[in-house]
Design an enzyme around this catalytic site. Structure first.
Site, PDB file in Angstrom:
ATOM      1  N   GLU A  34      62.155 105.845  75.270  1.00  0.00           N
ATOM      2  CA  GLU A  34      60.740 106.052  74.922  1.00  0.00           C
ATOM      3  C   GLU A  34      59.982 104.746  75.104  1.00  0.00           C
ATOM      4  OE1 GLU A  34      58.520 108.632  74.068  1.00  0.00           O
ATOM      5  OE2 GLU A  34      57.204 106.881  74.259  1.00  0.00           O
ATOM      6  N   GLY A 116      61.274 103.784  81.255  1.00  0.00           N
ATOM      7  CA  GLY A 116      62.409 104.199  82.087  1.00  0.00           C
ATOM      8  C   GLY A 116      61.994 104.439  83.535  1.00  0.00           C
ATOM      9  N   HIS A 446      52.286 143.527  49.213  1.00  0.00           N
ATOM     10  CA  HIS A 446      50.865 143.743  48.965  1.00  0.00           C
ATOM     11  C   HIS A 446      50.414 142.867  47.808  1.00  0.00           C
ATOM     12  CE1 HIS A 446      47.039 145.767  48.463  1.00  0.00           C
ATOM     13  NE2 HIS A 446      47.287 145.831  47.156  1.00  0.00           N
TER      14      HIS A 446
HETATM   15  C1  LIG Z   1      44.994 117.011  70.472  1.00  0.00           C
HETATM   16  C2  LIG Z   1      46.191 117.844  70.819  1.00  0.00           C
HETATM   17  C3  LIG Z   1      46.598 118.845  69.953  1.00  0.00           C
HETATM   18  C4  LIG Z   1      47.704 119.626  70.258  1.00  0.00           C
HETATM   19  N1  LIG Z   1      48.082 120.586  69.378  1.00  0.00           N
HETATM   20  C5  LIG Z   1      49.146 121.360  69.654  1.00  0.00           C
HETATM   21  C6  LIG Z   1      49.579 122.338  68.741  1.00  0.00           C
HETATM   22  O1  LIG Z   1      48.996 122.517  67.673  1.00  0.00           O
HETATM   23  N2  LIG Z   1      50.667 123.087  69.064  1.00  0.00           N
HETATM   24  C7  LIG Z   1      51.331 122.919  70.239  1.00  0.00           C
HETATM   25  O2  LIG Z   1      52.300 123.636  70.492  1.00  0.00           O
HETATM   26  N3  LIG Z   1      50.959 121.979  71.134  1.00  0.00           N
HETATM   27  C8  LIG Z   1      49.884 121.193  70.863  1.00  0.00           C
HETATM   28  N4  LIG Z   1      49.525 120.216  71.748  1.00  0.00           N
HETATM   29  C9  LIG Z   1      50.298 120.062  72.992  1.00  0.00           C
HETATM   30  C10 LIG Z   1      51.607 119.276  72.735  1.00  0.00           C
HETATM   31  O3  LIG Z   1      51.297 118.040  72.155  1.00  0.00           O
HETATM   32  C11 LIG Z   1      52.351 119.089  74.042  1.00  0.00           C
HETATM   33  O4  LIG Z   1      52.519 120.331  74.682  1.00  0.00           O
HETATM   34  C12 LIG Z   1      53.725 118.474  73.779  1.00  0.00           C
HETATM   35  O5  LIG Z   1      53.615 117.220  73.158  1.00  0.00           O
HETATM   36  C13 LIG Z   1      54.508 118.310  75.086  1.00  0.00           C
HETATM   37  O6  LIG Z   1      55.743 117.780  74.790  1.00  0.00           O
HETATM   38  P1  LIG Z   1      56.602 116.962  75.867  1.00  0.00           P
HETATM   39  O7  LIG Z   1      57.879 116.648  75.192  1.00  0.00           O
HETATM   40  O8  LIG Z   1      56.631 117.685  77.145  1.00  0.00           O
HETATM   41  O9  LIG Z   1      55.768 115.625  76.159  1.00  0.00           O
HETATM   42  P2  LIG Z   1      55.024 114.560  75.246  1.00  0.00           P
HETATM   43  O10 LIG Z   1      54.886 115.000  73.854  1.00  0.00           O
HETATM   44  O11 LIG Z   1      53.788 114.204  75.981  1.00  0.00           O
HETATM   45  O12 LIG Z   1      56.014 113.320  75.238  1.00  0.00           O
HETATM   46  C14 LIG Z   1      56.314 112.589  76.388  1.00  0.00           C
HETATM   47  C15 LIG Z   1      56.832 111.230  75.978  1.00  0.00           C
HETATM   48  O13 LIG Z   1      57.383 110.594  77.125  1.00  0.00           O
HETATM   49  C16 LIG Z   1      57.103 109.206  77.052  1.00  0.00           C
HETATM   50  N5  LIG Z   1      57.223 108.649  78.398  1.00  0.00           N
HETATM   51  C17 LIG Z   1      56.507 108.991  79.495  1.00  0.00           C
HETATM   52  N6  LIG Z   1      56.942 108.312  80.575  1.00  0.00           N
HETATM   53  C18 LIG Z   1      57.944 107.520  80.141  1.00  0.00           C
HETATM   54  C19 LIG Z   1      58.801 106.583  80.776  1.00  0.00           C
HETATM   55  N7  LIG Z   1      58.740 106.356  82.093  1.00  0.00           N
HETATM   56  N8  LIG Z   1      59.723 105.940  80.018  1.00  0.00           N
HETATM   57  C20 LIG Z   1      59.816 106.179  78.690  1.00  0.00           C
HETATM   58  N9  LIG Z   1      59.046 107.053  78.045  1.00  0.00           N
HETATM   59  C21 LIG Z   1      58.130 107.723  78.760  1.00  0.00           C
HETATM   60  C22 LIG Z   1      55.686 109.189  76.490  1.00  0.00           C
HETATM   61  O14 LIG Z   1      55.385 107.925  75.950  1.00  0.00           O
HETATM   62  C23 LIG Z   1      55.757 110.290  75.451  1.00  0.00           C
HETATM   63  O15 LIG Z   1      56.133 109.786  74.195  1.00  0.00           O
HETATM   64  C24 LIG Z   1      48.429 119.401  71.461  1.00  0.00           C
HETATM   65  C25 LIG Z   1      48.033 118.383  72.329  1.00  0.00           C
HETATM   66  C26 LIG Z   1      46.939 117.601  72.015  1.00  0.00           C
HETATM   67  C27 LIG Z   1      46.538 116.505  72.946  1.00  0.00           C
END
Ligand SMILES: Cc1cc2nc3c(=O)[nH]c(=O)nc-3n(C[C@H](O)[C@H](O)[C@H](O)COP(=O)(O)OP(=O)(O)OC[C@H]3O[C@@H](n4cnc5c(N)ncnc54)[C@H](O)[C@@H]3O)c2cc1C
Length: 468
Positions: A34, A116, A446
């Site tokens: 991360e 990474g 209910h």
């Molecule tokens: C304001 C907001 C509200 C939301 N509310 C909801 C909700 O209520 N319910 C819901 O289901 N979804 C919600 N979402 C969507 C949800 O946050 C995302 O769908 C979810 O976080 C995606 O998960 P992920 O694991 O794919 O990626 P992410 O959560 O984006 O995590 C990716 C991680 O990879 C890391 N990373 C990237 N590249 C590298 C690299 N090269 N090396 C090391 N680390 C790296 C990043 O730093 C990050 O920490 C919301 C989004 C936003 C913006």
């Protein structure tokens, strides 16, 4: 230090950390990489969790102002402490990220802090300022690098006054006015947070309805509800530009009537969607293919162009939801382990945390019409429900769409109190292909909000409601 792993996961969002835990449970030696100091990705740090913390706080404030008197509770004028609002949100985020650190330790997952980048097909270089690079070798990789806010031509997010949800969740002072570009899920949640504390909010949406990806009736009902919060909603309008001058932003847009208009506000929040984040991961070096929008291409097993490298979550597109990323995290790890429990993408619920909440699973009415699929509708309003009257939460309805011959439930769409929690039982019913009549015949406590579902199932099965 042994830097050799069975599975290395890049990104610690809900996709990555859930995959890491599942992999550890199955006995793999796991590394979780991360780039930020805290775990949890978008969801925990700048997405689901902080937005829900602020939605809850502002809903309490709004309830105190608008409903306490009716409940017989007299207070002196309720005042807002904006700094405390943000501080509590930060505390909640901190509790969640600390919880993840604990889980990683408990499951003996090696957390590697840093950026990474693939060096070759089996080695990942992890770079972090001030510490020596680490080279991790791994049999399998899972890319879970997530997404970042997107924008539109003419609008550049400068993070000062033209901001994304990330900055909006961390403002230092309450603004007076805000223009939100985009009336999708993030747009309407942000609009609710700010409008409830007295910010004059305008939403500008390109389509002819809010939350356009959901069943149309939900968007129409939500528009009326948000208008009561004095949110100005402009539909069928295409934003041309957003320009910051000192502490104001001017947003220009062309309305459906072709007239060009502009609005000025303290902040312009851009909520037009998110784009995959694949910067500097080294995908091109390995020849890992992306689609025309930059999402990593995967097959039915979530394998990329290289079969030992999987990709999950926002970075592969589809519904950009935390629980979708989690399902894919579990699926990818189990696929590596030779197990396969296919994900039923069509049964992943979508939720909007406005108040009342909006939640959906399955097909929309528009989709069924377009496909020529026969369906019967059962629709029950919360205003006819004792529980809703008791809590003064009478807005909204439950709509069940079911096959008229076999009673199979095709879609459930709710706008109403606690819709986000209510939708879970519809997901269970649809997953196990229980009929609308079966769903009616089980006992519902209910008085509960869930009774609106019971009534709607009954109506969808072709019978009259009991309480309407
Ligand atoms: C304001 C907001 C509200 C939301 N509310 C909801 C909700 O209520 N319910 C819901 O289901 N979804 C919600 N979402 C969507 C949800 O946050 C995302 O769908 C979810 O976080 C995606 O998960 P992920 O694991 O794919 O990626 P992410 O959560 O984006 O995590 C990716 C991680 O990879 C890391 N990373 C990237 N590249 C590298 C690299 N090269 N090396 C090391 N680390 C790296 C990043 O730093 C990050 O920490 C919301 C989004 C936003 C913006």
């Amino acid at each position: 230090m042994n830097d050799s792993f069975d599975i290395t996961i890049i990104g610690s969002g809900p996709g990555g950390y859930v995959a890491a835990i599942r992999a550890a449970q199955l006995g793999y030696r796991v590394a979780l990489v991360e780039k930020y100091d805290t775990l949890g990705g978008t969801c925990t740090n700048v997405g689901c969790i902080p937005s829900k913390a602020l939605l809850d706080s502002t809903e309490h404030f709004h309830t105190a102002q608008e409903k306490f008197r009716e409940h017989g509770i007299e207070t002196s004028p309720v005042a807002l402490n904006f700094a405390q609002l943000i501080q509590r949100k930060n505390k909640v985020v901190g509790q969640n990220t600390a919880g993840l650190q604990f889980l990683m330790k408990k499951n003996k997952i090696e957390v590697v802090q840093g950026w990474g980048i693939f060096k070759d097909q089996h080695q990942l270089l992890v770079k972090r300022e001030g510490v020596p690079d680490r080279l991790l070798s791994s049999q399998y990789f899972i890319i879970a690098t997530g997404s970042k806010p997107a924008s539109i031509p003419g609008v550049e997010i400068n993070k000062q006054r033209i901001i994304s949800s990330t900055e909006a969740l961390n403002l230092k002072e309450k603004p007076d006015t805000m223009v939100i570009i985009g009336g999708g899920i993030i747009g309407v949640e942000m609009a609710s947070i700010f409008a409830r504390i007295g910010v004059k909010v305008t939403i500008i949406e390109y389509m002819d309805r809010l939350i356009p990806t959901m069943d149309h009736e939900l968007g129409q009902a939500l528009k009326k509800i948000l208008a009561k919060l004095h949110i100005n909603i402009i539909l069928k309008a295409k934003v041309q530009s957003a320009v910051q001058r000192r502490e104001k932003v001017t947003v220009s847009f062309i309305h459906a009537d072709h007239e060009e208009q502009s609005l000025s506000a303290d902040y312009c929040l851009v909520a037009v969607g998110r784009k995959p984040y694949t910067e500097n991961v080294g995908l091109d070096t390995l020849g890992i293919e992306k689609d025309s929008k930059g999402f990593i291409k995967v097959n039915h097993l979530l394998q990329t162009t290289l079969p030992h490298i999987y990709a999950i979550g926002d970075v592969i597109g589809g519904a950009m939801l935390a629980h979708k990323a989690e399902e894919e995290g579990i699926f990818a790890v189990e696929a590596i382990a030779g197990k396969q429990h296919p994900i039923q993408y069509h049964l992943i619920p979508g939720v909007v945390y406005t108040w009342p909440e909006v939640a959906s699973v399955g097909y929309t009415e528009e989709y069924l019409k377009e496909k020529g699929t026969p369906y019967r509708t059962g629709k029950f309003p919360f205003s006819a429900l004792g529980r809703a009257r008791a809590s003064m939460d009478t807005e909204g309805f439950v709509k069940v769409l079911a096959d008229p011959k076999y009673g199979e439930i095709l879609g459930v769409h709710i706008i109403g109190p606690r819709a986000a929690d209510l939708i879970a039982q519809a997901v269970v019913g649809m997953t196990y292909e229980v009929t609308d009549e079966d769903m009616f015949r089980i006992s519902y406590a209910h008085p509960t909000y869930a009774e609106a579902l019971k009534e709607a199932y009954l109506m969808a099965s072709g019978q009259g409601a009991l309480n309407l």
